[in-house]
Motif scaffolding. Structure first.
Motif, PDB file in Angstrom:
ATOM      1  N   LEU A 178       0.829  -1.202   0.000  1.00 37.86           N
ATOM      2  CA  LEU A 178       0.000   0.000   0.000  1.00 37.86           C
ATOM      3  C   LEU A 178       0.864   1.254   0.000  1.00 37.86           C
ATOM      4  O   LEU A 178       0.523   2.256  -0.646  1.00 37.86           O
ATOM      5  CB  LEU A 178      -0.935  -0.013   1.206  1.00 37.86           C
ATOM      6  CG  LEU A 178      -2.016  -1.109   1.164  1.00 37.86           C
ATOM      7  CD1 LEU A 178      -2.752  -1.193   2.501  1.00 37.86           C
ATOM      8  CD2 LEU A 178      -3.003  -0.851   0.028  1.00 37.86           C
ATOM      9  N   LEU A 179       1.986   1.220   0.717  1.00 38.61           N
ATOM     10  CA  LEU A 179       2.920   2.345   0.684  1.00 38.61           C
ATOM     11  C   LEU A 179       3.464   2.531  -0.730  1.00 38.61           C
ATOM     12  O   LEU A 179       3.545   3.662  -1.234  1.00 38.61           O
ATOM     13  CB  LEU A 179       4.070   2.107   1.665  1.00 38.61           C
ATOM     14  CG  LEU A 179       5.187   3.154   1.662  1.00 38.61           C
ATOM     15  CD1 LEU A 179       4.648   4.521   2.078  1.00 38.61           C
ATOM     16  CD2 LEU A 179       6.334   2.726   2.595  1.00 38.61           C
ATOM     17  N   HIS A 180       3.810   1.443  -1.376  1.00 35.61           N
ATOM     18  CA  HIS A 180       4.326   1.521  -2.747  1.00 35.61           C
ATOM     19  C   HIS A 180       3.269   2.080  -3.686  1.00 35.61           C
ATOM     20  O   HIS A 180       3.568   2.908  -4.562  1.00 35.61           O
ATOM     21  CB  HIS A 180       4.781   0.134  -3.212  1.00 35.61           C
ATOM     22  CG  HIS A 180       5.392   0.129  -4.581  1.00 35.61           C
ATOM     23  ND1 HIS A 180       4.668  -0.170  -5.715  1.00 35.61           N
ATOM     24  CD2 HIS A 180       6.666   0.415  -5.004  1.00 35.61           C
ATOM     25  CE1 HIS A 180       5.462  -0.094  -6.777  1.00 35.61           C
ATOM     26  NE2 HIS A 180       6.670   0.263  -6.373  1.00 35.61           N
ATOM     27  N   ARG A 181       2.025   1.648  -3.498  1.00 30.71           N
ATOM     28  CA  ARG A 181       0.947   2.157  -4.347  1.00 30.71           C
ATOM     29  C   ARG A 181       0.766   3.658  -4.164  1.00 30.71           C
ATOM     30  O   ARG A 181       0.524   4.383  -5.136  1.00 30.71           O
ATOM     31  CB  ARG A 181      -0.360   1.422  -4.044  1.00 30.71           C
ATOM     32  CG  ARG A 181      -1.477   1.751  -5.041  1.00 30.71           C
ATOM     33  CD  ARG A 181      -2.735   0.977  -4.740  1.00 30.71           C
ATOM     34  NE  ARG A 181      -3.380   1.436  -3.513  1.00 30.71           N
ATOM     35  CZ  ARG A 181      -4.484   0.892  -3.016  1.00 30.71           C
ATOM     36  NH1 ARG A 181      -5.033  -0.153  -3.619  1.00 30.71           N
ATOM     37  NH2 ARG A 181      -5.030   1.365  -1.911  1.00 30.71           N
ATOM     38  N   ASP A 182       0.885   4.141  -2.914  1.00 32.69           N
ATOM     39  CA  ASP A 182       0.815   5.583  -2.672  1.00 32.69           C
ATOM     40  C   ASP A 182       1.874   6.318  -3.489  1.00 32.69           C
ATOM     41  O   ASP A 182       1.602   7.352  -4.113  1.00 32.69           O
ATOM     42  CB  ASP A 182       1.010   5.894  -1.182  1.00 32.69           C
ATOM     43  CG  ASP A 182      -0.204   5.575  -0.334  1.00 32.69           C
ATOM     44  OD1 ASP A 182      -1.275   5.265  -0.906  1.00 32.69           O
ATOM     45  OD2 ASP A 182      -0.079   5.638   0.904  1.00 32.69           O
ATOM     46  N   CYS A 183       3.089   5.779  -3.472  1.00 32.86           N
ATOM     47  CA  CYS A 183       4.192   6.407  -4.210  1.00 32.86           C
ATOM     48  C   CYS A 183       3.898   6.446  -5.707  1.00 32.86           C
ATOM     49  O   CYS A 183       4.126   7.470  -6.378  1.00 32.86           O
ATOM     50  CB  CYS A 183       5.498   5.655  -3.958  1.00 32.86           C
ATOM     51  SG  CYS A 183       6.085   5.698  -2.247  1.00 32.86           S
ATOM     52  N   VAL A 184       3.396   5.342  -6.241  1.00 31.62           N
ATOM     53  CA  VAL A 184       3.099   5.265  -7.677  1.00 31.62           C
ATOM     54  C   VAL A 184       1.975   6.233  -8.044  1.00 31.62           C
ATOM     55  O   VAL A 184       2.062   6.965  -9.039  1.00 31.62           O
ATOM     56  CB  VAL A 184       2.724   3.824  -8.067  1.00 31.62           C
ATOM     57  CG1 VAL A 184       2.210   3.773  -9.505  1.00 31.62           C
ATOM     58  CG2 VAL A 184       3.934   2.903  -7.905  1.00 31.62           C
ATOM     59  N   ASN A 185       0.913   6.262  -7.241  1.00 34.53           N
ATOM     60  CA  ASN A 185      -0.217   7.155  -7.536  1.00 34.53           C
ATOM     61  C   ASN A 185       0.220   8.617  -7.580  1.00 34.53           C
ATOM     62  O   ASN A 185      -0.173   9.380  -8.469  1.00 34.53           O
ATOM     63  CB  ASN A 185      -1.313   6.985  -6.477  1.00 34.53           C
ATOM     64  CG  ASN A 185      -2.080   5.696  -6.631  1.00 34.53           C
ATOM     65  OD1 ASN A 185      -2.001   5.030  -7.659  1.00 34.53           O
ATOM     66  ND2 ASN A 185      -2.818   5.328  -5.598  1.00 34.53           N
ATOM     67  N   VAL A 186       1.014   9.009  -6.598  1.00 39.08           N
ATOM     68  CA  VAL A 186       1.466  10.400  -6.526  1.00 39.08           C
ATOM     69  C   VAL A 186       2.395  10.729  -7.687  1.00 39.08           C
ATOM     70  O   VAL A 186       2.215  11.736  -8.388  1.00 39.08           O
ATOM     71  CB  VAL A 186       2.153  10.664  -5.166  1.00 39.08           C
ATOM     72  CG1 VAL A 186       2.885  12.005  -5.187  1.00 39.08           C
ATOM     73  CG2 VAL A 186       1.135  10.649  -4.035  1.00 39.08           C
TER      74      VAL A 186
END
Length: 279
Positions: free
Chosen positions: A245-253
């Motif tokens: 989920l942390l990685h997904r946050d990074c990708v989304n941003v």
């Protein structure tokens, strides 16, 4: 909507017998809740704590998958200095919401009350109500913690069942725009990106990821980025999917900023936040 306070003389005294809440009004719920359901102290100067205050609904700000957000004015009728605008987030029960990924975020969380835990497991009508309240309390607790850590989140005023009251971010009665609505030049957007990285770093250093970060839950007000929608905040270690989920946050941003010509790298950001979480 007529002004419910227009007929009151500010110089006169007021008692509960002098006024009845009108349509779309109620007495302030602040006096009825326990201290643990109020925001962290010291309370901001704009907080209205008077038992003589009325809450007036002024309209809806946002309709979401799991909750709706309303604009409320909390004010003392005979005191124009005690008025403030609040955002009231009201969570729906499970059968009335379209958010179906909650199990991803709740792994690793504990239900404090054993009776509530049993009701949640059985999915009874009481349990569905408990589930909605669990989300409001989860967001309230997350806001309190991040506020104390200095993250730019709305101040959490109070939580009461399925309703969370928090600071209204905007000018007058107009809500601040979301980052997704911004069309600034690259220099302005680059500054916003730096601010967002700082926010993510605060979360990661405390061992958390937002879990659903995107340009739609980042507000821009007076040049400052504020992060909202924290019910799904996840413990990076306790939640088995925390790192994903942390990685997904990074990708989304990063994907959004790259599309707007701001150079950034999601993998580098993820590595930096991982380092922050283990420092």
């Amino acid at each position: 909507m007529t002004d419910p306070f227009a007929s009151f003389d500010a110089s006169s005294s007021l008692s509960f017998a002098d006024v009845d809440p009108g349509d779309d009004q109620r007495w302030s719920t602040w006096p009825a809740i326990t201290p643990s359901e109020r925001g962290p102290q010291p309370w901001p100067a704009w907080i209205v704590t008077s038992a003589g205050a009325l809450d007036t609904e002024l309209g809806i700000l946002k309709t979401g998958k799991e909750a709706d957000v309303f604009l409320i004015e909390r004010a003392v009728p005979d005191d124009p200095t005690q008025r403030t605008l609040l955002a009231a987030k009201r969570y729906r029960s499970e059968e009335h919401r379209s958010f179906h990924r909650s199990a991803v975020y709740t792994e690793g969380r504990r239900v404090q009350n054993s009776r509530d835990g049993r009701a949640l497991a059985k999915k009874s009508s009481f349990g569905r109500g408990v589930a909605a309240a669990e989300w409001s309390f989860a967001e309230f607790n997350a806001l309190c913690r991040m506020w104390d850590l200095g993250a730019p989140v709305p101040y959490p005023v109070q939580v009461n069942g399925t309703e969370l009251l928090m600071e209204f971010i905007g000018t007058d009665a107009t809500a601040a725009p979301r980052l997704a609505q911004e069309r600034g030049d690259r220099r302005v957007l680059a500054d916003y990106f730096t601010q967002i990285v700082d926010i993510m770093r605060i979360f990661a250093a405390a061992g958390f990821a937002h879990g659903d970060l995107s340009p739609y839950n980042l507000l821009v007000h007076d040049g400052r980025v504020r992060v909202i929608d924290l019910p799904q905040i996840v413990d990076i270690i306790a939640n088995p999917q925390g790192l994903d989920l942390l990685h997904r946050d990074c990708v989304n941003v990063c994907d959004w900023f790259i599309r707007h010509r701001v150079e950034c790298d999601a993998e580098e950001l993820f590595a930096e936040l991982m380092a922050s979480s283990y420092t």
